[in-house]
Design a protein around this motif. Structure first.
Motif, PDB file in Angstrom:
ATOM      1  N   GLU A  98       2.675  13.900  36.610  1.00  0.00           N
ATOM      2  CA  GLU A  98       1.181  14.363  36.491  1.00  0.00           C
ATOM      3  C   GLU A  98       0.903  15.462  35.636  1.00  0.00           C
ATOM      4  OE1 GLU A  98      -2.501  13.297  38.835  1.00  0.00           O
ATOM      5  OE2 GLU A  98      -0.580  12.291  38.344  1.00  0.00           O
ATOM      6  N   ASN A  99       2.019  16.372  35.667  1.00  0.00           N
ATOM      7  CA  ASN A  99       1.662  17.404  34.692  1.00  0.00           C
ATOM      8  C   ASN A  99       1.937  17.203  33.202  1.00  0.00           C
ATOM      9  OD1 ASN A  99       1.004  20.361  34.740  1.00  0.00           O
ATOM     10  ND2 ASN A  99       3.138  20.735  34.227  1.00  0.00           N
ATOM     11  N   MET A 100       2.905  16.212  33.001  1.00  0.00           N
ATOM     12  CA  MET A 100       3.194  15.818  31.619  1.00  0.00           C
ATOM     13  C   MET A 100       2.095  15.056  31.217  1.00  0.00           C
ATOM     14  SD  MET A 100       6.081  13.259  30.333  1.00  0.00           S
ATOM     15  CE  MET A 100       4.873  12.140  30.662  1.00  0.00           C
ATOM     16  N   VAL A 101       1.530  14.043  32.003  1.00  0.00           N
ATOM     17  CA  VAL A 101       0.360  13.281  31.425  1.00  0.00           C
ATOM     18  C   VAL A 101      -0.945  14.356  31.254  1.00  0.00           C
ATOM     19  CG1 VAL A 101      -1.571  11.501  32.089  1.00  0.00           C
ATOM     20  CG2 VAL A 101       0.870  11.121  32.646  1.00  0.00           C
ATOM     21  N   ALA A 102      -1.090  15.360  31.776  1.00  0.00           N
ATOM     22  CA  ALA A 102      -2.152  16.395  31.709  1.00  0.00           C
ATOM     23  C   ALA A 102      -1.918  16.893  30.262  1.00  0.00           C
ATOM     24  CB  ALA A 102      -2.034  17.424  32.946  1.00  0.00           C
ATOM     25  N   HIS A 103      -0.465  17.290  30.075  1.00  0.00           N
ATOM     26  CA  HIS A 103      -0.459  18.068  28.839  1.00  0.00           C
ATOM     27  C   HIS A 103      -0.654  17.247  27.816  1.00  0.00           C
ATOM     28  CE1 HIS A 103       1.053  21.688  30.243  1.00  0.00           C
ATOM     29  NE2 HIS A 103       2.058  21.435  30.879  1.00  0.00           N
ATOM     30  N   TRP A 104      -0.545  15.837  27.890  1.00  0.00           N
ATOM     31  CA  TRP A 104      -0.599  14.902  26.741  1.00  0.00           C
ATOM     32  C   TRP A 104      -1.969  14.639  26.488  1.00  0.00           C
ATOM     33  CZ3 TRP A 104      -2.967   9.813  28.006  1.00  0.00           C
ATOM     34  CH2 TRP A 104      -3.056   8.830  27.064  1.00  0.00           C
ATOM     35  N   ALA A 105      -2.685  14.658  27.808  1.00  0.00           N
ATOM     36  CA  ALA A 105      -4.342  14.254  27.492  1.00  0.00           C
ATOM     37  C   ALA A 105      -5.009  15.368  27.102  1.00  0.00           C
ATOM     38  CB  ALA A 105      -4.833  14.148  29.304  1.00  0.00           C
ATOM     39  N   ASN A 106      -4.553  16.690  27.260  1.00  0.00           N
ATOM     40  CA  ASN A 106      -5.289  17.817  26.628  1.00  0.00           C
ATOM     41  C   ASN A 106      -4.466  18.230  25.227  1.00  0.00           C
ATOM     42  OD1 ASN A 106      -6.927  19.322  28.747  1.00  0.00           O
ATOM     43  ND2 ASN A 106      -5.054  18.866  30.083  1.00  0.00           N
ATOM     44  N   ALA A 107      -3.760  17.386  24.908  1.00  0.00           N
ATOM     45  CA  ALA A 107      -2.977  17.562  23.431  1.00  0.00           C
ATOM     46  C   ALA A 107      -2.379  18.858  23.535  1.00  0.00           C
ATOM     47  CB  ALA A 107      -4.116  17.400  22.309  1.00  0.00           C
ATOM     48  N   ASN A 108      -1.677  19.252  24.204  1.00  0.00           N
ATOM     49  CA  ASN A 108      -0.842  20.304  24.612  1.00  0.00           C
ATOM     50  C   ASN A 108       0.495  20.046  23.855  1.00  0.00           C
ATOM     51  OD1 ASN A 108       0.358  22.759  25.198  1.00  0.00           O
ATOM     52  ND2 ASN A 108      -0.443  23.064  27.151  1.00  0.00           N
ATOM     53  N   ILE A 109       0.673  20.175  22.783  1.00  0.00           N
ATOM     54  CA  ILE A 109       1.957  19.868  22.020  1.00  0.00           C
ATOM     55  C   ILE A 109       3.055  20.657  22.477  1.00  0.00           C
ATOM     56  CG2 ILE A 109       2.963  19.172  19.893  1.00  0.00           C
ATOM     57  CD1 ILE A 109       0.633  17.451  20.765  1.00  0.00           C
ATOM     58  N   GLY A 110       2.907  21.800  22.439  1.00  0.00           N
ATOM     59  CA  GLY A 110       3.838  22.965  22.689  1.00  0.00           C
ATOM     60  C   GLY A 110       4.520  22.681  24.043  1.00  0.00           C
ATOM     61  N   ALA A 111       3.642  22.431  25.157  1.00  0.00           N
ATOM     62  CA  ALA A 111       4.130  22.143  26.418  1.00  0.00           C
ATOM     63  C   ALA A 111       5.291  20.955  26.327  1.00  0.00           C
ATOM     64  CB  ALA A 111       2.884  21.931  27.433  1.00  0.00           C
ATOM     65  N   LEU A 112       4.434  19.716  25.593  1.00  0.00           N
ATOM     66  CA  LEU A 112       5.708  18.442  25.689  1.00  0.00           C
ATOM     67  C   LEU A 112       6.780  18.751  25.039  1.00  0.00           C
ATOM     68  CD1 LEU A 112       2.896  15.838  24.580  1.00  0.00           C
ATOM     69  CD2 LEU A 112       3.754  15.897  26.924  1.00  0.00           C
ATOM     70  N   ALA A 113       6.808  19.680  23.897  1.00  0.00           N
ATOM     71  CA  ALA A 113       8.050  19.912  23.205  1.00  0.00           C
ATOM     72  C   ALA A 113       8.968  20.719  24.342  1.00  0.00           C
ATOM     73  CB  ALA A 113       7.596  20.813  22.058  1.00  0.00           C
ATOM     74  N   GLU A 114       8.449  21.774  25.104  1.00  0.00           N
ATOM     75  CA  GLU A 114       9.183  22.114  25.906  1.00  0.00           C
ATOM     76  C   GLU A 114      10.006  21.287  27.121  1.00  0.00           C
ATOM     77  OE1 GLU A 114       7.639  25.645  27.969  1.00  0.00           O
ATOM     78  OE2 GLU A 114       6.873  26.655  25.932  1.00  0.00           O
ATOM     79  N   LEU A 115       9.226  20.601  27.440  1.00  0.00           N
ATOM     80  CA  LEU A 115       9.601  19.440  28.455  1.00  0.00           C
ATOM     81  C   LEU A 115      10.777  18.775  27.854  1.00  0.00           C
ATOM     82  CD1 LEU A 115       6.293  18.039  30.098  1.00  0.00           C
ATOM     83  CD2 LEU A 115       7.714  19.997  30.767  1.00  0.00           C
TER      84      LEU A 115
END
Length: 311
Positions: free
Chosen positions: A227-244
Motif C-alpha cells: 500500500e505504501n509503495m503504491v502510494a509513492h508510485w501514485a505520488n510520483a515519489n521517485i526517491g522513495a521508490l529508489a530506496e525501496l
C-alpha cells in the motif's frame, strides 16, 4: 492460478523492498526518516511519473508501472493518457503467453527436479518460520514442496496482497494492453516469458532460499508495504521508490540480475528504437525508473536525454 503467479513474478523485484516500507521507531531530534520509511497516502487523483525522450522524428515516453493494484485506482488520465493516445506503439516488459504455453514453461522451469521437497532444503529454524507463515496464510504447509524456492517465494508473496484486495487483473499493464488492443496498436515485449522466469530460475539455490526466507520474515508486512509503495508510485515519489528497490536488492547478484542488467539491455533497445520514426509508449516496472542504475541513467550514458514531464 498460473496467471496470478506470473503477475506476482512481474512485480516481485519491488516486493523485495517491502519490509523497508514499514514505519520505523521514532528517531532522535534532528534525524530525518528515510523516504521509504515514511507513511504515504494514495491520492484521489494519482499522477505517476512520466518521462519523454525525442529527436526529430521519434518520441519515446517512459512510464513506471505497478503490476498489481486494487480495482478502481484512476491513474490513466491527464498527461499519461495524452502520451498514450499520441503513441502508435506500446512497449512492455513481456507479452503474456497463452495459459497452455505458460503451463509448459512453468513445468519446465519452476518445478523442482531433484526430488528433495522444498521444506527439506531449509534449516530447522527457517522451516519452522516458513511453516508458520504458510499456516498464517491458510495454505497447507506442504503445498509448495514441489517448487523451486524462488517460485514458492513468488507464490507466497502474492497471497497476502490478494487477501487485502489487490487484483492481478487490475495492474497497469492490463489496462494498457486493453487500451492498445482496442486501438489496434502494435505491442512489443522487451523480454520473453522464459527470460523472465530464467532470471529467477538461474539464481543459485542458496540465493533463492535467502530470497524465500526474506519473504517469510516480511509476510506480515506485505500488504501494508505494498500500500505504501503504491502510494509513492501514485505520488510520483521517485526517491522513495529508489530506496525501496535498493533495500530489497542488496545482494549483488539480485541487483544485477533483476535490475541493472535489464535496464542496460532496455537502454540498448531504446537507443536502437530511436533510429526509427514513430511515437512509443514504453511501460516498465516503476522500480526500473528509479535509482542510480535506472533506465534513465543508462540512457544518459548513451547520450540520450530524458526529460521528466510535469503535470
Amino acid at each position: 492460478m498460473l496467471r496470478r503467479w506470473f503477475s506476482a513474478l512481474l512485480f516481485l523485484p519491488l516486493t523485495l523492498g517491502l519490509a523497508s516500507c514499514q514505519p520505523e521507531p521514532p528517531q532522535s531530534a534532528g534525524d530525518t526518516a528515510p523516504q521509504s520509511a515514511q507513511i504515504a497516502i494514495i491520492p484521489d487523483d494519482p499522477d505517476p511519473a512520466l518521462w519523454v525522450l525525442k529527436d526529430e522524428d521519434t518520441t519515446i515516453y517512459l512510464f513506471g508501472t505497478v503490476h498489481i493494484l486494487k480495482p478502481g485506482l484512476s491513474w490513466f488520465d491527464e498527461a499519461v493518457k495524452d502520451a498514450f493516445d499520441a503513441s502508435d506503439e506500446l512497449v512492455i516488459e513481456m507479452i503474456e503467453p497463452e495459459p497452455a504455453e505458460m503451463m509448459k514453461i512453468v513445468n519446465e522451469m519452476a518445478i523442482d527436479t531433484t526430488g528433495v521437497p522444498l521444506r527439506d532444503k531449509l534449516t530447522p529454524e527457517d522451516r519452522e518460520k516458513y511453516e508458520a507463515a504458510m499456516t498464517s496464510l491458510n495454505i497447507p504447509v506442504n503445498a509448495f514442496d514441489p517448487l523451486d524456492p524462488w517460485f514458492a517465494s513468488v507464490s507466497m508473496s502474492l497471497v497476502p496482497l490478494m487477501q487485502s484486495g489487490y487484483d492481478t487483473n487490475s495492474g497497469v499493464e492490463d489496462a494498457l494492453n486493453s487500451h492498445a488492443k482496442a486501438r489496434n496498436m502494435k505491442i512489443v515485449g522487451l523480454e520473453t516469458p522464459r527470460q523472465q522466469l530464467g532470471f529467477f530460475d538461474n539464481l543459485p539455490e542458496d540465493v533463492q532460499i535467502r530470497f524465500l526466507n526474506f519473504n517469510v520474515d516480511s509476510i506480515g508486512e506485505m500488504a501494508d508495504g505494498m500500500e505504501n509503495m503504491v502510494a509513492h508510485w501514485a505520488n510520483a515519489n521517485i526517491g522513495a521508490l529508489a530506496e525501496l528497490m535498493n533495500a530489497g536488492l542488496e545482494e549483488k547478484i539480485l541487483y544485477e540480475t533483476l535490475l541493472s542488467n535489464r535496464n542496460a539491455n532496455w537502454a540498448a533497445w531504446v537507443e536502437e528504437r530511436m533510429k526509427q520514426p514513430g511515437t512509443v509508449f514504453m511501460a516498465v516496472g516503476a522500480g526500473h525508473l528509479a535509482g542510480d542504475d535506472s533506465l534513465q541513467a543508462m540512457l544518459k550514458k548513451r547520450d540520450l536525454k530524458v526529460k521528466r514531464i510535469k503535470y
